[in-house]
Scaffold this active site. Structure first.
Site, short mmCIF file in Angstrom:
data_model
loop_
_atom_site.label_atom_id
_atom_site.label_comp_id
_atom_site.label_asym_id
_atom_site.label_seq_id
_atom_site.Cartn_x
_atom_site.Cartn_y
_atom_site.Cartn_z
CG PHE A 152 -1.84 -1.25 1.21
CD1 PHE A 152 -1.45 -2.42 1.85
CD2 PHE A 152 -3.05 -1.24 0.52
CE1 PHE A 152 -2.24 -3.55 1.83
CE2 PHE A 152 -3.85 -2.38 0.48
CZ PHE A 152 -3.46 -3.53 1.13
CB CYS A 260 -1.78 2.80 -8.20
SG CYS A 260 -0.07 2.29 -8.03
C1 UDX Z 1 -2.00 5.13 -4.24
C2 UDX Z 1 -2.48 4.61 -2.89
O1 UDX Z 1 -2.59 5.70 -1.98
C3 UDX Z 1 -1.48 3.59 -2.35
O2 UDX Z 1 -1.97 3.06 -1.13
C4 UDX Z 1 -1.33 2.45 -3.37
O3 UDX Z 1 -0.40 1.49 -2.91
C5 UDX Z 1 -0.87 3.03 -4.69
O4 UDX Z 1 -1.79 4.03 -5.16
P1 UDX Z 1 -0.26 6.90 -5.15
O5 UDX Z 1 -0.97 6.65 -6.43
O6 UDX Z 1 1.22 6.85 -5.11
O7 UDX Z 1 -0.78 5.79 -4.02
O8 UDX Z 1 -0.65 8.35 -4.62
P2 UDX Z 1 -1.79 8.97 -3.69
O9 UDX Z 1 -1.13 9.79 -2.68
O10 UDX Z 1 -2.75 7.93 -3.26
O11 UDX Z 1 -2.54 9.98 -4.72
C6 UDX Z 1 -3.17 9.40 -5.83
C7 UDX Z 1 -3.77 10.53 -6.65
O12 UDX Z 1 -4.91 11.09 -5.97
C8 UDX Z 1 -2.83 11.70 -6.94
O13 UDX Z 1 -3.00 12.13 -8.29
C9 UDX Z 1 -3.31 12.79 -5.99
O14 UDX Z 1 -3.09 14.09 -6.52
C10 UDX Z 1 -4.81 12.50 -5.92
N1 UDX Z 1 -5.45 12.94 -4.69
C11 UDX Z 1 -5.07 12.38 -3.52
C12 UDX Z 1 -6.47 13.88 -4.75
O15 UDX Z 1 -6.81 14.37 -5.83
N2 UDX Z 1 -7.09 14.25 -3.61
C13 UDX Z 1 -6.74 13.72 -2.40
O16 UDX Z 1 -7.33 14.10 -1.39
C14 UDX Z 1 -5.69 12.76 -2.35
#
Ligand code: UDX
Length: 426
Positions: A152, A260
């Site tokens: 995760f 992801c």
């Molecule tokens: C995600 C999951 O969080 C992680 O647990 C899994 O193993 C892999 O996928 P990641 O894709 O690296 O991790 O980034 P994350 O911080 O989850 O953000 C994902 C996307 O959502 C980003 O584009 C971020 O900008 C966006 N986001 C995140 C939002 O738009 N709003 C939020 O409140 C949080």
């Protein structure tokens, strides 16, 4: 313990470095000779805070070795982690080609009991299928235990997430495998959940789908707030105070990207449809996210009577801060949309590199805004919180700032004479 990690991508490199940091002897197997050569020299192909240093440190302590030789790792290790890529296939079904290839390479090498641990995100039933294929190809069944142990990790905080997980999911019915993994993870203080193999596979998809859905939920709320001149950040704060909802992943804005969420939602949608189930929520989550780009494009258009004959600075190309990853980046999608419409785009990102036709890329934040009609903030890099807005107001020609991440205080910008534009940010 000796641990084999097969695949030196984001996940493989992170778990190899952390396992080695914990004192285990890690063999990280990578097919590409050139990549292994760089890794041995301490150069990593990705930007992940702290990872390059940790890989250098663990190699110096001879706790981590990089090799192209799968046989060496299989011979030395009882625990073998699969961390190869499972990229999105044409119709959303994950492409398991790298796993299939690995299975074929493993068959002649497994001549004694091994525990194969799948870290990669794989469709429900894949672990079972890995075991059956190995046995069908001639490996003795008593030599094979396959475990699902999903990760995760978030890009930008992968080492922290590996060392401080909120849970450890182990999908297996083999007590010995649980024992071995608990020994491997003994440095970690986190609750274990021992599930069925398929249960662990599904937990990974359900977790990412829920997080993505939460983002699309707050983005839909932001659209309604926008129509009623309500500040969505207040609403997010308010509902987030309910522990049943929680305050994280309620940051409205341009939406989610990365390698992801988009891939995993499509994979789960595909899996549902394979069983004639309509995944309404998964589809709505993706639909809302896809619309966010045009929504912000429309906001910009409404701010300029002479749109698209405008010159715009865009701060941010990475799909999120603290990474150089632009895969499925909503920022890049917005840049492409504005360029297609005829806007003149000038991009600055502190880490991510971008090369797009008709797009000017700057290495300085302040250079990127000189003479521009407007500024669009697409990735919430911390450095954008310490901008000299007085300087910006002198160098920028126009006054419009479109905040696609609800990241800048509207009052601060208005005090400097800017027109703050957002969604759900009156
Ligand atoms: C995600 C999951 O969080 C992680 O647990 C899994 O193993 C892999 O996928 P990641 O894709 O690296 O991790 O980034 P994350 O911080 O989850 O953000 C994902 C996307 O959502 C980003 O584009 C971020 O900008 C966006 N986001 C995140 C939002 O738009 N709003 C939020 O409140 C949080």
């Amino acid at each position: 313990m000796n641990v084999g990690v097969i695949g030196a991508g984001y996940v493989g490199l992170t778990i190899s470095a952390v396992f080695a940091k914990w004192g285990h002897d890690v063999y990280c197997v990578e097919k590409e000779y050139e990549k292994v050569k760089d890794l041995k020299a301490g150069r990593i192909p990705i930007y992940e805070p702290g990872l390059e240093e940790l890989i250098k440190e663990t190699q110096e302590k001879k706790k981590l070795i990089f090799t192209t030789d799968l046989a060496e790792a299989v011979k030395a290790c009882h625990l073998l982690f699969i961390a190869v890529g499972t990229p999105e296939g044409p119709n959303g079904e994950p492409n398991l080609g790298f796993i299939e290839q690995l299975i074929n390479e493993l068959v002649p090498l497994i001549t004694q009991p091994k525990i194969i641990v799948t870290k990669s995100t794989v469709p429900i039933g894949t672990n079972e299928s890995i075991k059956n294929k190995l046995i069908h190809a001639g490996v003795q069944s008593q030599f094979i235990t396959v475990v699902s142990n999903p990760e995760f990790l978030r890009e930008g905080t992968a080492i922290h997430d590996m060392c401080h997980p909120d849970k450890i999911i182990i999908g297996t019915d083999q007590a010995e495998a649980v024992k071995q993994l608990k020994e491997l993870y003994k440095e970690i203080n986190a609750p274990y959940l021992i599930t069925s193999v398929a249960g662990a596979e599904m937990i990974k998809y359900a977790a990412n789908s829920f997080l993505a859905m939460k983002i699309s939920f707050i983005n839909e709320i932001a659209r309604i707030c926008d129509a009623y001149h309500v500040d969505v950040t207040e609403v997010a704060k308010g509902i987030g105070m309910d522990p049943r909802i929680g305050s994280s992943f309620l940051q409205a804005g341009l939406g989610y990207g990365g390698s992801c969420f988009p891939k995993d939602l499509k994979a789960l949608e595909y899996a549902a449809k394979q069983k004639q189930i309509d995944p309404h929520l998964l589809q709505a989550t993706q639909l809302i996210n896809d619309e966010q780009v045009s929504l912000y494009g429309q906001k910009l258009k409404e701010s300029f009577p002479n749109f698209p004959d405008i010159s715009i600075a865009v701060w941010g190309a990475a799909f999120k801060p603290n990474t150089d990853d632009i895969r499925n980046s909503q920022a890049v999608k917005l840049i492409n949309l504005l360029t297609r419409k005829g806007c003149r785009i000038h991009v600055y990102d502190p880490v991510a590199s971008l090369s797009l036709q008709d797009v000017t890329v700057h290495s300085s934040m302040y250079e990127s805004i000189k003479g521009r009609d407007g500024l669009v903030i697409t990735t919430e890099w911390e450095m954008f919180h310490t901008v000299d807005w007085t300087l910006i107001s002198h160098w920028m020609k126009g006054k419009v700032v479109l905040d696609c991440r609800n990241f800048i205080d509207p009052l601060l910008l208005r005090e400097h004479g800017f027109e703050y534009v957002g969604v759900g940010r009156p």
